[in-house]
Design a protein around this motif. Structure first.
Motif, PDB file in Angstrom:
ATOM      1  N   LEU A  13       0.832  -1.201   0.000  1.00 44.96           N
ATOM      2  CA  LEU A  13       0.000   0.000   0.000  1.00 44.96           C
ATOM      3  C   LEU A  13       0.868   1.252   0.000  1.00 44.96           C
ATOM      4  CD1 LEU A  13      -2.793  -1.066   2.508  1.00 44.96           C
ATOM      5  CD2 LEU A  13      -3.110  -0.506   0.104  1.00 44.96           C
ATOM      6  N   GLU A  14       0.497   2.203  -0.819  1.00 42.06           N
ATOM      7  CA  GLU A  14       1.198   3.476  -0.868  1.00 42.06           C
ATOM      8  C   GLU A  14       0.256   4.534  -1.424  1.00 42.06           C
ATOM      9  OE1 GLU A  14       4.288   3.836  -3.929  1.00 42.06           O
ATOM     10  OE2 GLU A  14       3.757   1.820  -4.586  1.00 42.06           O
ATOM     11  N   LYS A  24       0.695   1.570 -10.513  1.00 42.43           N
ATOM     12  CA  LYS A  24      -0.128   0.459 -10.967  1.00 42.43           C
ATOM     13  C   LYS A  24      -0.317  -0.523  -9.820  1.00 42.43           C
ATOM     14  CE  LYS A  24      -0.657  -2.468 -15.061  1.00 42.43           C
ATOM     15  NZ  LYS A  24       0.000  -2.980 -16.280  1.00 42.43           N
ATOM     16  N   SER A  25      -1.549  -0.624  -9.346  1.00 39.89           N
ATOM     17  CA  SER A  25      -1.865  -1.513  -8.223  1.00 39.89           C
ATOM     18  C   SER A  25      -3.292  -1.996  -8.356  1.00 39.89           C
ATOM     19  CB  SER A  25      -1.685  -0.779  -6.890  1.00 39.89           C
ATOM     20  OG  SER A  25      -2.235  -1.536  -5.823  1.00 39.89           O
ATOM     21  N   ARG A  26      -3.541  -3.199  -7.843  1.00 37.65           N
ATOM     22  CA  ARG A  26      -4.910  -3.713  -7.842  1.00 37.65           C
ATOM     23  C   ARG A  26      -5.830  -2.818  -7.015  1.00 37.65           C
ATOM     24  NH1 ARG A  26      -5.454  -6.807 -12.210  1.00 37.65           N
ATOM     25  NH2 ARG A  26      -4.105  -8.654 -12.204  1.00 37.65           N
ATOM     26  N   PHE A  27      -5.281  -2.153  -5.997  1.00 36.02           N
ATOM     27  CA  PHE A  27      -6.108  -1.297  -5.152  1.00 36.02           C
ATOM     28  C   PHE A  27      -6.624  -0.082  -5.914  1.00 36.02           C
ATOM     29  CE2 PHE A  27      -3.959  -3.748  -1.883  1.00 36.02           C
ATOM     30  CZ  PHE A  27      -4.966  -3.949  -0.950  1.00 36.02           C
ATOM     31  N   ASN A  28      -6.081   0.196  -7.087  1.00 34.21           N
ATOM     32  CA  ASN A  28      -6.583   1.287  -7.922  1.00 34.21           C
ATOM     33  C   ASN A  28      -7.800   0.881  -8.739  1.00 34.21           C
ATOM     34  OD1 ASN A  28      -4.898   3.415  -7.260  1.00 34.21           O
ATOM     35  ND2 ASN A  28      -3.351   2.853  -8.757  1.00 34.21           N
ATOM     36  N   GLU A  29      -8.052  -0.415  -8.830  1.00 27.80           N
ATOM     37  CA  GLU A  29      -9.151  -0.887  -9.655  1.00 27.80           C
ATOM     38  C   GLU A  29     -10.499  -0.680  -8.964  1.00 27.80           C
ATOM     39  OE1 GLU A  29      -8.640  -4.823 -11.171  1.00 27.80           O
ATOM     40  OE2 GLU A  29      -6.539  -4.520 -11.682  1.00 27.80           O
ATOM     41  N   THR A  30     -11.490  -0.378  -9.748  1.00 26.33           N
ATOM     42  CA  THR A  30     -12.834  -0.133  -9.223  1.00 26.33           C
ATOM     43  C   THR A  30     -13.373  -1.378  -8.512  1.00 26.33           C
ATOM     44  OG1 THR A  30     -13.260   1.396 -11.047  1.00 26.33           O
ATOM     45  CG2 THR A  30     -15.174   0.587  -9.823  1.00 26.33           C
ATOM     46  N   LEU A  56       3.316  -4.758   4.042  1.00 26.71           N
ATOM     47  CA  LEU A  56       2.024  -4.073   4.132  1.00 26.71           C
ATOM     48  C   LEU A  56       2.111  -2.735   3.415  1.00 26.71           C
ATOM     49  CD1 LEU A  56       1.257  -4.724   7.918  1.00 26.71           C
ATOM     50  CD2 LEU A  56       0.965  -6.243   5.969  1.00 26.71           C
ATOM     51  N   SER A  57       3.233  -2.057   3.595  1.00 19.62           N
ATOM     52  CA  SER A  57       3.490  -0.788   2.923  1.00 19.62           C
ATOM     53  C   SER A  57       4.462  -1.031   1.777  1.00 19.62           C
ATOM     54  CB  SER A  57       4.081   0.222   3.911  1.00 19.62           C
ATOM     55  OG  SER A  57       5.405  -0.165   4.267  1.00 19.62           O
ATOM     56  N   ASN A  58       4.837   0.042   1.086  1.00 23.11           N
ATOM     57  CA  ASN A  58       5.802  -0.118   0.006  1.00 23.11           C
ATOM     58  C   ASN A  58       7.143   0.523   0.326  1.00 23.11           C
ATOM     59  OD1 ASN A  58       6.060  -1.306  -2.691  1.00 23.11           O
ATOM     60  ND2 ASN A  58       6.483   0.784  -3.371  1.00 23.11           N
ATOM     61  N   SER A  59       7.117   1.583   1.156  1.00 21.83           N
ATOM     62  CA  SER A  59       8.356   2.281   1.507  1.00 21.83           C
ATOM     63  C   SER A  59       8.562   2.395   3.014  1.00 21.83           C
ATOM     64  CB  SER A  59       8.363   3.686   0.892  1.00 21.83           C
ATOM     65  OG  SER A  59       8.208   3.626  -0.504  1.00 21.83           O
ATOM     66  N   LEU A  67      -2.643   4.331   5.565  1.00 17.02           N
ATOM     67  CA  LEU A  67      -3.465   3.551   4.643  1.00 17.02           C
ATOM     68  C   LEU A  67      -3.604   2.105   5.121  1.00 17.02           C
ATOM     69  CD1 LEU A  67      -1.972   4.745   1.222  1.00 17.02           C
ATOM     70  CD2 LEU A  67      -4.057   5.567   2.318  1.00 17.02           C
ATOM     71  N   VAL A  68      -2.492   1.554   5.606  1.00 19.48           N
ATOM     72  CA  VAL A  68      -2.507   0.176   6.110  1.00 19.48           C
ATOM     73  C   VAL A  68      -3.467   0.049   7.283  1.00 19.48           C
ATOM     74  CG1 VAL A  68      -1.133  -1.626   7.222  1.00 19.48           C
ATOM     75  CG2 VAL A  68      -0.161  -0.322   5.318  1.00 19.48           C
TER      76      VAL A  68
END
Length: 381
Positions: A13-14, A24-30, A56-59, A67-68
């Protein structure tokens, strides 16, 4: 009663959408999150625990952990799982490389101004408090009403007792990111042997482990680098026979047999990462007791194109039920390698039934303690 566990990992998550870029992430999909929740509810498996095995995070920064926190809180509410039954371990992307680099740079400047030896970049991993600062803040805040906290220097940072129809299974949460740092040479799994050895007590308990990296030497970045030399011995001694992890972005169930020893490895793909070679999967693990033996049923779900749109599908052909035997074997002898080496009369012993176990333990001790000065040797149990 049996226990149902939702196992997810590698959310990454970021802040996906900024002025500069869109990740590009699945979490961006509707409706991605809604589809995930609805599919689990449709399975009619009452979720007792949620396991999150890192990244859980990206950075590893505080904005991402906001967000997490929001996402895990939603899962807790949707599936009515108490926070104490949500089990989290860190991954390499949960390490804040920026904080780690700053701490290391400050140590270099301090050494230069005081005339001391300049620290090596390969030792940057040692700034545990700094590199896990944001993860610890997130972790401790999330569990604030339970008293559960994260110790950045501990190999075994949390233990949970699972009652499976009278079978007591001790869940061990392991930090496999001990040597992770901003340095390119430090991106691999590693568990601190001495600290883990001190933390594990009572050899009679039956255990399973939750961690991020793969508990075998598979490649240089995804595996626990000191598995063969050190950690495998402790896992055998303290009956850690089940390993639940992420990191490799694939869902697999593997039963490994080495002599009289058996290990069960349960991995899961990435929940959110959207790349060609990444499996988007989650697992529902059911722990039950059958004929006095622990059984693990693994039901994998994958996010794939179905009837014109992406959705979660149960991979029926990959549903597996794996028995796990914790009964004592010749590999559970209460003789430690040090005792074997210190006993001067060992060559007079006659162990026709345990010679394989004896040889393996002795070899592991020679390797771990580096009891050879040069050259090489051949070993045949």
């Amino acid at each position: 009663m049996s226990k149902n566990i939702l196992h997810i990992s590698d959310l990454h998550l970021e802040l996906f959408k900024t002025k500069e870029k869109q990740i590009k992430s699945r979490f961006n999909e509707t409706n991605f999150e809604l589809k995930f929740i609805d599919r689990i509810k449709e399975s009619r498996d009452k979720i007792d625990y949620i396991f999150l095995t890192g990244d859980l995070s990206n950075s590893g920064n505080s904005e991402e952990y906001d967000l997490v926190t929001s996402y895990i809180n939603r899962l807790s509410k949707e599936f009515s799982v108490e926070r104490k039954n949500i089990v989290i371990c860190p991954g390499n992307h949960d390490v804040n490389w920026v904080n780690n680099r700053i701490a290391f740079t400050e140590s270099v400047l301090k050494a230069l101004t005081s005339g001391k030896i300049e620290p090596k970049e390969s030792d940057a991993f040692g700034f545990h408090e700094e590199k896990f600062k944001d993860f610890k803040t997130f972790y401790d805040t999330f569990y604030s009403d339970t008293g559960i906290t994260f110790n950045p220097t501990a190999s075994l940072f949390r233990e949970i007792s699972l009652d499976i129809d009278g079978l007591n299974i001790q869940l061990c949460c392991l930090n496999s990111c001990y040597k992770e740092s901003f340095s390119d040479s430090s991106h691999y799994g590693f568990i601190h042997y001495e600290d883990l050895a001190k933390s594990l007590k009572n050899e009679s308990l039956s255990r399973m482990a939750l961690l991020h990296h793969i508990p075998i030497v598979l490649n240089s970045t995804r595996s626990i680098s000191n598995w063969d030399e050190e950690i495998k011995y402790l896992c055998n001694k303290y009956k850690i026979k089940i390993f639940v992890f992420g990191h490799q972005h694939k869902s697999q169930a593997t039963k490994i047999t080495e002599g009289k020893k058996e290990y069960v490895e349960l991995s899961v793909g990435s929940l959110g990462k959207h790349e060609i070679d990444v499996e988007n999967t989650f697992n529902i693990l059911t722990l039950s007791k059958k004929n006095g033996i622990l059984h693990i049923e693994k039901k994998p779900y994958q996010y794939i194109l179905h009837e014109g749109e992406n959705n979660w599908q149960l991979l029926s052909d990959k549903v597996e039920s794996i028995p796990v035997t914790y009964n004592s074997t010749i590999d559970d002898l209460r003789i430690t390698p040090k005792e074997l080496l210190n006993d001067k009369k060992i060559i007079k012993y006659k162990f026709p039934d345990v010679i394989e176990s004896f040889s393996i333990r002795l070899l592991e001790t020679v390797k771990v303690q580096k009891l050879f000065s040069s050259g090489h040797f051949h070993w045949n149990p």
